[in-house]
Design an enzyme around this catalytic site. Structure first.
Site, PDB file in Angstrom:
ATOM      1  N   GLY A 107     -10.094  -3.391   6.916  1.00 41.21           N
ATOM      2  CA  GLY A 107      -9.889  -2.324   5.930  1.00 41.21           C
ATOM      3  C   GLY A 107      -9.354  -2.840   4.600  1.00 41.21           C
TER       4      GLY A 107
ATOM      5  N   GLU B 168     -12.217  -3.887   2.744  1.00 36.98           N
ATOM      6  CA  GLU B 168     -12.983  -2.673   2.414  1.00 36.98           C
ATOM      7  C   GLU B 168     -12.369  -1.922   1.233  1.00 36.98           C
ATOM      8  OE1 GLU B 168     -12.927  -1.866   6.804  1.00 36.98           O
ATOM      9  OE2 GLU B 168     -14.862  -0.989   6.296  1.00 36.98           O
TER      10      GLU B 168
ATOM     11  N   GLU C 120     -13.554  -6.834  12.472  1.00 38.15           N
ATOM     12  CA  GLU C 120     -13.526  -5.683  13.390  1.00 38.15           C
ATOM     13  C   GLU C 120     -14.288  -5.921  14.687  1.00 38.15           C
ATOM     14  OE1 GLU C 120     -13.632  -5.395  10.124  1.00 38.15           O
ATOM     15  OE2 GLU C 120     -12.692  -3.535   9.446  1.00 38.15           O
TER      16      GLU C 120
ATOM     17  N   ALA D 161      -6.670  -1.965   8.693  1.00 40.39           N
ATOM     18  CA  ALA D 161      -6.016  -0.815   9.319  1.00 40.39           C
ATOM     19  C   ALA D 161      -4.938  -1.336  10.257  1.00 40.39           C
ATOM     20  CB  ALA D 161      -7.040  -0.004  10.094  1.00 40.39           C
TER      21      ALA D 161
HETATM   22  N1  CAA Z   1      -2.268  -4.135  12.112  1.00 48.85           N
HETATM   23  C1  CAA Z   1      -0.983  -4.121  12.514  1.00 48.85           C
HETATM   24  N2  CAA Z   1      -0.157  -5.149  12.366  1.00 48.85           N
HETATM   25  C2  CAA Z   1      -0.631  -6.257  11.784  1.00 48.85           C
HETATM   26  C3  CAA Z   1      -1.952  -6.344  11.348  1.00 48.85           C
HETATM   27  C4  CAA Z   1      -2.792  -5.212  11.507  1.00 48.85           C
HETATM   28  N3  CAA Z   1      -4.057  -5.171  11.056  1.00 48.85           N
HETATM   29  N4  CAA Z   1      -2.165  -7.575  10.810  1.00 48.85           N
HETATM   30  C5  CAA Z   1      -0.983  -8.228  10.928  1.00 48.85           C
HETATM   31  N5  CAA Z   1      -0.073  -7.432  11.501  1.00 48.85           N
HETATM   32  C6  CAA Z   1       1.331  -7.742  11.815  1.00 48.85           C
HETATM   33  C7  CAA Z   1       1.440  -8.573  13.082  1.00 48.85           C
HETATM   34  O1  CAA Z   1       1.412  -7.753  14.225  1.00 48.85           O
HETATM   35  C8  CAA Z   1       2.801  -9.218  12.862  1.00 48.85           C
HETATM   36  O2  CAA Z   1       3.793  -8.279  13.149  1.00 48.85           O
HETATM   37  P1  CAA Z   1       5.045  -8.707  14.111  1.00 48.85           P
HETATM   38  O3  CAA Z   1       5.767  -9.743  13.286  1.00 48.85           O
HETATM   39  O4  CAA Z   1       5.794  -7.420  14.257  1.00 48.85           O
HETATM   40  O5  CAA Z   1       4.444  -9.249  15.357  1.00 48.85           O
HETATM   41  C9  CAA Z   1       2.846  -9.449  11.343  1.00 48.85           C
HETATM   42  O6  CAA Z   1       1.867  -8.558  10.789  1.00 48.85           O
HETATM   43  C10 CAA Z   1       2.475 -10.851  10.931  1.00 48.85           C
HETATM   44  O7  CAA Z   1       1.219 -11.161  11.501  1.00 48.85           O
HETATM   45  P2  CAA Z   1       0.966 -12.391  12.507  1.00 48.85           P
HETATM   46  O8  CAA Z   1       2.229 -12.765  13.206  1.00 48.85           O
HETATM   47  O9  CAA Z   1      -0.203 -12.040  13.344  1.00 48.85           O
HETATM   48  O10 CAA Z   1       0.602 -13.503  11.452  1.00 48.85           O
HETATM   49  P3  CAA Z   1      -0.359 -14.748  11.697  1.00 48.85           P
HETATM   50  O11 CAA Z   1      -0.211 -15.609  10.486  1.00 48.85           O
HETATM   51  O12 CAA Z   1      -0.091 -15.377  13.022  1.00 48.85           O
HETATM   52  O13 CAA Z   1      -1.846 -14.136  11.735  1.00 48.85           O
HETATM   53  C11 CAA Z   1      -3.690 -12.758  10.994  1.00 48.85           C
HETATM   54  C12 CAA Z   1      -2.378 -13.517  10.602  1.00 48.85           C
HETATM   55  C13 CAA Z   1      -4.752 -13.771  11.430  1.00 48.85           C
HETATM   56  C14 CAA Z   1      -4.153 -12.022   9.772  1.00 48.85           C
HETATM   57  C15 CAA Z   1      -3.356 -11.808  12.153  1.00 48.85           C
HETATM   58  O14 CAA Z   1      -2.198 -11.030  11.806  1.00 48.85           O
HETATM   59  C16 CAA Z   1      -4.469 -10.840  12.432  1.00 48.85           C
HETATM   60  O15 CAA Z   1      -5.461 -11.204  13.030  1.00 48.85           O
HETATM   61  N6  CAA Z   1      -4.315  -9.564  12.028  1.00 48.85           N
HETATM   62  C17 CAA Z   1      -5.281  -8.532  12.290  1.00 48.85           C
HETATM   63  C18 CAA Z   1      -6.397  -8.565  11.254  1.00 48.85           C
HETATM   64  C19 CAA Z   1      -7.464  -7.581  11.650  1.00 48.85           C
HETATM   65  O16 CAA Z   1      -8.039  -7.628  12.731  1.00 48.85           O
HETATM   66  N7  CAA Z   1      -7.754  -6.630  10.708  1.00 48.85           N
HETATM   67  C20 CAA Z   1      -8.726  -5.586  10.949  1.00 48.85           C
HETATM   68  C21 CAA Z   1      -8.012  -4.349  11.450  1.00 48.85           C
HETATM   69  S1  CAA Z   1      -9.139  -3.128  12.004  1.00 48.85           S
HETATM   70  C22 CAA Z   1      -9.681  -2.364  10.609  1.00 48.85           C
HETATM   71  O17 CAA Z   1      -9.305  -2.675   9.491  1.00 48.85           O
HETATM   72  C23 CAA Z   1     -10.639  -1.242  10.861  1.00 48.85           C
HETATM   73  C24 CAA Z   1     -11.259  -0.662   9.634  1.00 48.85           C
HETATM   74  O18 CAA Z   1     -12.348  -0.970   9.251  1.00 48.85           O
HETATM   75  C25 CAA Z   1     -10.555   0.360   8.900  1.00 48.85           C
END
Ligand code: CAA
Length: 258
Positions: free
Chosen positions: A109, A112, A132, A64
């Site tokens: 997500g 998922e 999460e 998400a």
């Molecule tokens: N939401 C919004 N933006 C996201 C994102 C997310 N889940 N995952 C990555 N992005 C964005 C980053 O913000 C970044 O954008 P900017 O360039 O504008 O800053 C871009 O994608 C590239 O990501 P990173 O710079 O962070 O890339 P990285 O290689 O340094 O890290 C990563 C990669 C480890 C996957 C890191 O992006 C990360 O931890 N992302 C979040 C993953 C996460 O926590 N997912 C679960 C979301 S909650 C959910 O899904 C709830 C549910 O059950 C429905």
């Protein structure tokens, strides 16, 4: 621009999550578009199998969108706990098979969505996880329910409680993905599987999926009754008549989904 590209190749529908700059994370619009595309796929008689993948070479879907979707859910979930787009693919009664072509990261997500598919083909570079808890949440799109039903409980607990991602080989070892292939072969492998499924009787394929999914919530006896009902229905179809005739005549069947 569509955040979910919806293309058709013969009987195969291909859904591409198209936000590569945000690692294909799902904002509210993308979740709505995915839902609408899946409904259109379900209701299109010409389409038999779907493939979901992500644009670019880094991510299938990073979950998400933390900046857009999670605030939306925070505002809306307490009032409308089961409302769309809370849980993609819930309640769709979508019995056509879905294949996840996991071309990279499948997190939260994103994993998922892949878990809600029937077959998962992963790139050797893919990483899969449900991070999460590290955000102070639990998976909200089915992860706490589908993951422990798919992999050994201790592995589900490990992934759900630590939030740590696993690599594609580990995912294969625990039965979370069907195949691990080089990155450039992910889509072609998913297409091969889809084409193989398209050779079989489409109504039979849908009945097999329905029996599997609905049966998992039934007692064995009720599940066997469901199977008998679906088999009786299939025996009344033109496709079964054609399948049996083609076998006798030593030729390929020409199924029509009727
Ligand atoms: N939401 C919004 N933006 C996201 C994102 C997310 N889940 N995952 C990555 N992005 C964005 C980053 O913000 C970044 O954008 P900017 O360039 O504008 O800053 C871009 O994608 C590239 O990501 P990173 O710079 O962070 O890339 P990285 O290689 O340094 O890290 C990563 C990669 C480890 C996957 C890191 O992006 C990360 O931890 N992302 C979040 C993953 C996460 O926590 N997912 C679960 C979301 S909650 C959910 O899904 C709830 C549910 O059950 C429905």
């Amino acid at each position: 621009m569509a955040l979910i590209e919806f293309n058709k190749e013969g009987k195969i529908a291909i859904f591409t999550i198209n936000r590569p700059d945000a690692l294909n994370s799902m904002n509210v619009q993308a979740a709505r578009e995915l839902h609408e595309a899946l409904v259109a796929f379900r209701d299109d008689d010409e389409l038999w199998v779907g493939i979901i993948t992500g644009a670019g070479d880094r991510a299938f879907c990073a979950g998400a969108d933390i900046k857009d979707m999670l605030p939306f859910l925070q505002k809306n979930l307490p009032q409308r706990p089961w409302a769309m787009p809370a849980t993609p693919m819930r309640g769709l009664e979508l019995w056509k098979p879905l294949i996840a072509a996991i071309n990279g990261l499948a997190l939260g997500g994103g994993l998922e969505i892949a878990l809600a598919c029937d077959i998962r083909i992963a790139s050797e570079k893919a990483r899969l996880g449900v991070p999460e808890v590290t955000l102070g949440l639990i998976p909200g799109w089915g992860g706490t329910q589908r993951l422990p039903r798919m992999v050994p409980r201790c592995k589900a607990a490990e992934m759900l409680l630590t939030g740590k991602a696993i690599d594609a080989q580990e995912a294969y070892r625990i039965g979370l993905v069907n195949r691990v292939v080089p990155p450039e072969a992910v889509m072609s492998t998913a297409m091969e599987w889809a084409e193989t499924i398209c050779q079989a009787g489409p109504l039979a394929v849908r009945a097999a999926k329905e029996a599997m999914i609905r049966g998992s919530n039934l007692t064995l006896e009720d599940g066997l009754k469901l199977e008998t009902d679906l088999e009786a229905y299939l025996m009344s179809t033109e496709d079964y008549t054609e399948g049996a005739k083609a076998f006798t005549e030593k030729r390929k069947p020409d199924f029509k989904a009727r």
